[in-house]
Design an enzyme around this catalytic site. Structure first.
Site, PDB file in Angstrom:
ATOM      1  N   ASP A  53      13.086  44.238  17.318  1.00 42.36           N
ATOM      2  CA  ASP A  53      12.497  43.323  18.292  1.00 42.36           C
ATOM      3  C   ASP A  53      13.520  42.339  18.860  1.00 42.36           C
ATOM      4  O   ASP A  53      13.170  41.233  19.268  1.00 42.36           O
ATOM      5  CB  ASP A  53      11.317  42.561  17.664  1.00 42.36           C
ATOM      6  N   HIS A 256      39.233  52.357  27.907  1.00 43.00           N
ATOM      7  CA  HIS A 256      38.082  51.463  27.737  1.00 43.00           C
ATOM      8  C   HIS A 256      37.891  51.105  26.259  1.00 43.00           C
ATOM      9  O   HIS A 256      36.790  51.167  25.722  1.00 43.00           O
ATOM     10  CB  HIS A 256      36.817  52.073  28.352  1.00 43.00           C
ATOM     11  N   ASP A 273      41.967  43.189  29.178  1.00 43.70           N
ATOM     12  CA  ASP A 273      41.259  43.436  30.440  1.00 43.70           C
ATOM     13  C   ASP A 273      39.919  42.728  30.307  1.00 43.70           C
ATOM     14  O   ASP A 273      39.036  43.185  29.563  1.00 43.70           O
ATOM     15  CB  ASP A 273      41.084  44.955  30.634  1.00 43.70           C
ATOM     16  N   ASP A 284      37.724  40.728  37.267  1.00 42.30           N
ATOM     17  CA  ASP A 284      38.216  41.901  36.518  1.00 42.30           C
ATOM     18  C   ASP A 284      39.740  41.823  36.478  1.00 42.30           C
ATOM     19  O   ASP A 284      40.416  42.328  37.369  1.00 42.30           O
ATOM     20  CB  ASP A 284      37.727  43.175  37.222  1.00 42.30           C
ATOM     21  N   HIS A 363      44.743  56.520  35.597  1.00 39.18           N
ATOM     22  CA  HIS A 363      43.475  56.110  36.221  1.00 39.18           C
ATOM     23  C   HIS A 363      43.733  55.751  37.676  1.00 39.18           C
ATOM     24  O   HIS A 363      44.872  55.811  38.157  1.00 39.18           O
ATOM     25  CB  HIS A 363      42.844  54.930  35.467  1.00 39.18           C
ATOM     26  N   HIS A 367      39.432  49.485  42.624  1.00 38.27           N
ATOM     27  CA  HIS A 367      38.032  49.740  42.969  1.00 38.27           C
ATOM     28  C   HIS A 367      37.438  48.495  43.602  1.00 38.27           C
ATOM     29  O   HIS A 367      37.991  47.396  43.471  1.00 38.27           O
ATOM     30  CB  HIS A 367      37.243  50.136  41.711  1.00 38.27           C
ATOM     31  N   HIS A 374      32.565  47.513  38.778  1.00 39.27           N
ATOM     32  CA  HIS A 374      32.875  48.648  39.653  1.00 39.27           C
ATOM     33  C   HIS A 374      31.804  48.587  40.731  1.00 39.27           C
ATOM     34  O   HIS A 374      30.714  49.143  40.578  1.00 39.27           O
ATOM     35  CB  HIS A 374      32.841  49.976  38.883  1.00 39.27           C
ATOM     36  N   GLU A 400      45.329  47.669  40.178  1.00 39.37           N
ATOM     37  CA  GLU A 400      45.589  47.716  38.747  1.00 39.37           C
ATOM     38  C   GLU A 400      46.424  48.917  38.307  1.00 39.37           C
ATOM     39  O   GLU A 400      45.940  49.792  37.581  1.00 39.37           O
ATOM     40  CB  GLU A 400      44.266  47.706  37.978  1.00 39.37           C
ATOM     41  N   TYR A 404      50.917  54.373  30.553  1.00 44.39           N
ATOM     42  CA  TYR A 404      50.367  54.571  29.216  1.00 44.39           C
ATOM     43  C   TYR A 404      51.211  55.602  28.476  1.00 44.39           C
ATOM     44  O   TYR A 404      51.325  56.754  28.915  1.00 44.39           O
ATOM     45  CB  TYR A 404      48.897  55.009  29.326  1.00 44.39           C
ATOM     46  N   ARG A 422      48.891  47.526  31.702  1.00 45.79           N
ATOM     47  CA  ARG A 422      48.136  47.472  32.968  1.00 45.79           C
ATOM     48  C   ARG A 422      48.215  46.037  33.464  1.00 45.79           C
ATOM     49  O   ARG A 422      48.172  45.093  32.651  1.00 45.79           O
ATOM     50  CB  ARG A 422      46.679  47.911  32.756  1.00 45.79           C
ATOM     51  N   GLU A 424      46.301  43.772  36.487  1.00 47.61           N
ATOM     52  CA  GLU A 424      45.172  43.904  37.422  1.00 47.61           C
ATOM     53  C   GLU A 424      44.832  42.565  38.054  1.00 47.61           C
ATOM     54  O   GLU A 424      44.541  41.588  37.351  1.00 47.61           O
ATOM     55  CB  GLU A 424      43.945  44.436  36.654  1.00 47.61           C
TER      56      GLU A 424
HETATM   57  N1  GLY Z   1      37.633  46.554  33.563  1.00 49.71           N
HETATM   58  C1  GLY Z   1      37.454  47.871  34.012  1.00 49.71           C
HETATM   59  C2  GLY Z   1      38.374  48.223  35.082  1.00 49.71           C
HETATM   60  O1  GLY Z   1      39.409  47.611  35.235  1.00 49.71           O
HETATM   61  O2  GLY Z   1      38.097  49.081  35.885  1.00 49.71           O
HETATM   62 MN    MN Z   2      39.274  47.175  37.303  1.00 47.14          MN
HETATM   63 MN    MN Z   3      39.756  45.736  34.408  1.00 46.25          MN
END
Ligand code: GLY
Ligand code: MN
Ligand code: MN
Length: 456
Positions: A53, A256, A273, A284, A363, A367, A374, A400, A404, A422, A424
């Protein structure tokens, strides 16, 4: 770049939420797209059970939020356009003293009209009585086709009305997907939306600063996650926009990674991130820095390559350019850099044709960003996805790039293994070019090392 060590919310730039009149403006935009004699339905999110609950922190359906600013679960917005009139009608949970003592206050129907500017407001139980009346004699129904529960509910209402046609009732025949319409609205941010996004980026930048200053060998990743949450919340961004990624060493090679449960080690990098959410709008931001405050030589070489790639891409941003063109710039820069570091070998042109850098840059370059991390909005402008959408003022996106190099990639020289980087930032397209919202998260080697020298 200004590094801010201690700031209180009142000193931050920008606004923290949209005025209620903006949500009415969003509804007016949707009304403009509706045919006359039509109706639109948008449902709020429900609460989601975590276990037994207890529920997860409530997160509103973002299309519903965009049109209402209303943050309660289990509500329904009806937009009715008929006979030269436009009615915004909210159905929501009733005031209920007992329930509110246990679970929290509800807005109720009177406040829905007064505070949220709806033309009418009813309790949810009234839907069964009123919706068949609304639907009768209309031509079109708008709703989000990807909302299964809403779609089923609408088909049920239409069936019930269809059963009464012999009594002279008429059933709408055209169903229209509302999502692409709202997606296009949401893709272009208003001045007030940008002000909120500027604010949440600033707050998130403070959180990244704090994380850098609190990082030390021997701490757990989740202890740094806590510092981020503390700083978001302290400045009004009560929740993170998504589960924060706090990834030490080789964990950064899991895109992720959200376990955040390992110990931070000497001579490793930490990739964070993380972004706060303010009045529904996301930041982000990713930063990568040395756990002990000083980059090793191989870390610095790779870091500088990712940073220079990001700076080169960002410098090219302007209205009219597309993600395809920016990807080309990023791939060229990274590929040449990887050749220079002897990680790739061969002819640049051939390596670009072979997309060789994709082995390490696994990647996309970026975005859309907005109410969702996203965010909604097509990346292409034609159905067969051949033509990429050109940037126009008011769009917000992330840039970003990353590299890697996992521990178990034995093709790589040992010195590169276990490094994941990364960087970003969040960028607004302006009439003149761009504005970088991510102004206060250090990202040059010198800025990072200087800040990490100042422990708090
Ligand atoms: N935080 C997810 C991305 O950078 O797309
Ligand atoms: Mn992102
Ligand atoms: Mn991100």
């Amino acid at each position: 770049m200004t590094i801010v060590h201690e700031t209180i919310s009142t000193q931050l730039p920008g606004i923290t939420c949209l005025p209620m009149s903006d949500f009415k403006t969003h509804r007016a935009k949707f009304f403009n797209k509706m045919e006359t004699n039509s109706i639109a339905f948008f449902s709020a999110a429900g609460e989601v059970t975590r276990s037994n609950d207890t529920e997860y922190a409530f997160c509103q359906n973002k299309h519903f939020y965009y049109l209402t600013g209303f943050n309660e679960p289990d509500a329904l917005l009806v937009l009715l356009k008929k006979d030269n009139s436009e009615q915004s009608i909210l159905f929501s949970l009733p005031k209920d003293k007992h329930h509110e003592i246990w679970h929290g206050r509800r807005v109720g129907q009177d406040q829905a009209c007064q505070h949220y500017n709806f033309d009418q407001s009813f309790v949810l139980d009234e839907l069964t009585r009123l919706v068949p009346e609304y639907l009768n004699d209309l031509n079109q129904v708008y709703f989000c086709f990807d909302n299964t529960a809403m779609s089923q509910q609408i088909f049920t209402w239409l069936s019930l009305l269809r059963a009464t046609v012999r009594q002279g009732n008429k059933v709408p025949e055209v169903l229209v997907d509302a999502s692409p319409i709202i997606n296009d609205f949401r893709l272009i941010k208003s001045a007030n939306e940008l002000a909120v996004m500027r604010q949440v980026n600033y707050i998130s930048g403070l959180a990244h600063q704090r994380a850098m200053q609190k990082t030390a060998v021997g701490k757990f990743e989740y202890q740094i996650e806590t510092e981020l949450l503390h700083e978001f919340s302290r400045h009004g961004a009560r929740h993170p926009a998504y589960a924060s990624i706090v990834a030490g060493g080789d964990n950064a090679n899991i895109l992720h990674y959200t376990d955040n449960g390992e110990i931070l080690k000497d001579n490793e990098l930490l990739l964070i991130d993380a972004g706060g959410e303010l009045s529904g709008y996301a930041a982000d931001i990713t930063r990568t820095f040395p756990v002990n405050g000083k980059f090793t030589k191989p870390q610095k070489l790779l870091y500088q390559l990712v940073l220079d790639t990001q700076l080169t891409v960002i410098a090219a941003i302007k209205p009219g350019i597309t993600f395809i063109e920016l990807n080309k710039i990023a791939n060229e820069y990274l590929t040449q850099g990887l050749i220079d570091l002897a990680i790739l070998s061969g002819d640049l042109t051939q390596l670009l044709i072979d997309k060789a850098c994709k082995k390490y840059f696994i990647h996309g370059l970026g975005h859309w960003l907005g109410l969702d991390v996203h965010d909604v909005g097509d990346y292409h402008i034609n159905e067969n996805k051949e033509q990429c959408r050109e940037f126009v003022a008011g769009m917000v996106l992330t840039i970003e790039p990353g590299l890697y190099m996992p521990n178990d990639d034995y093709d790589l020289d040992e010195k590169w293994r276990g490094i994941g980087i990364r960087i970003e930032d969040n960028i607004v397209i302006t009439e003149q070019g761009y504005e970088n919202l991510t102004v206060n998260s250090p990202k040059t080697v010198n800025e990072i090392e200087a800040l990490m020298n100042h422990k708090i």
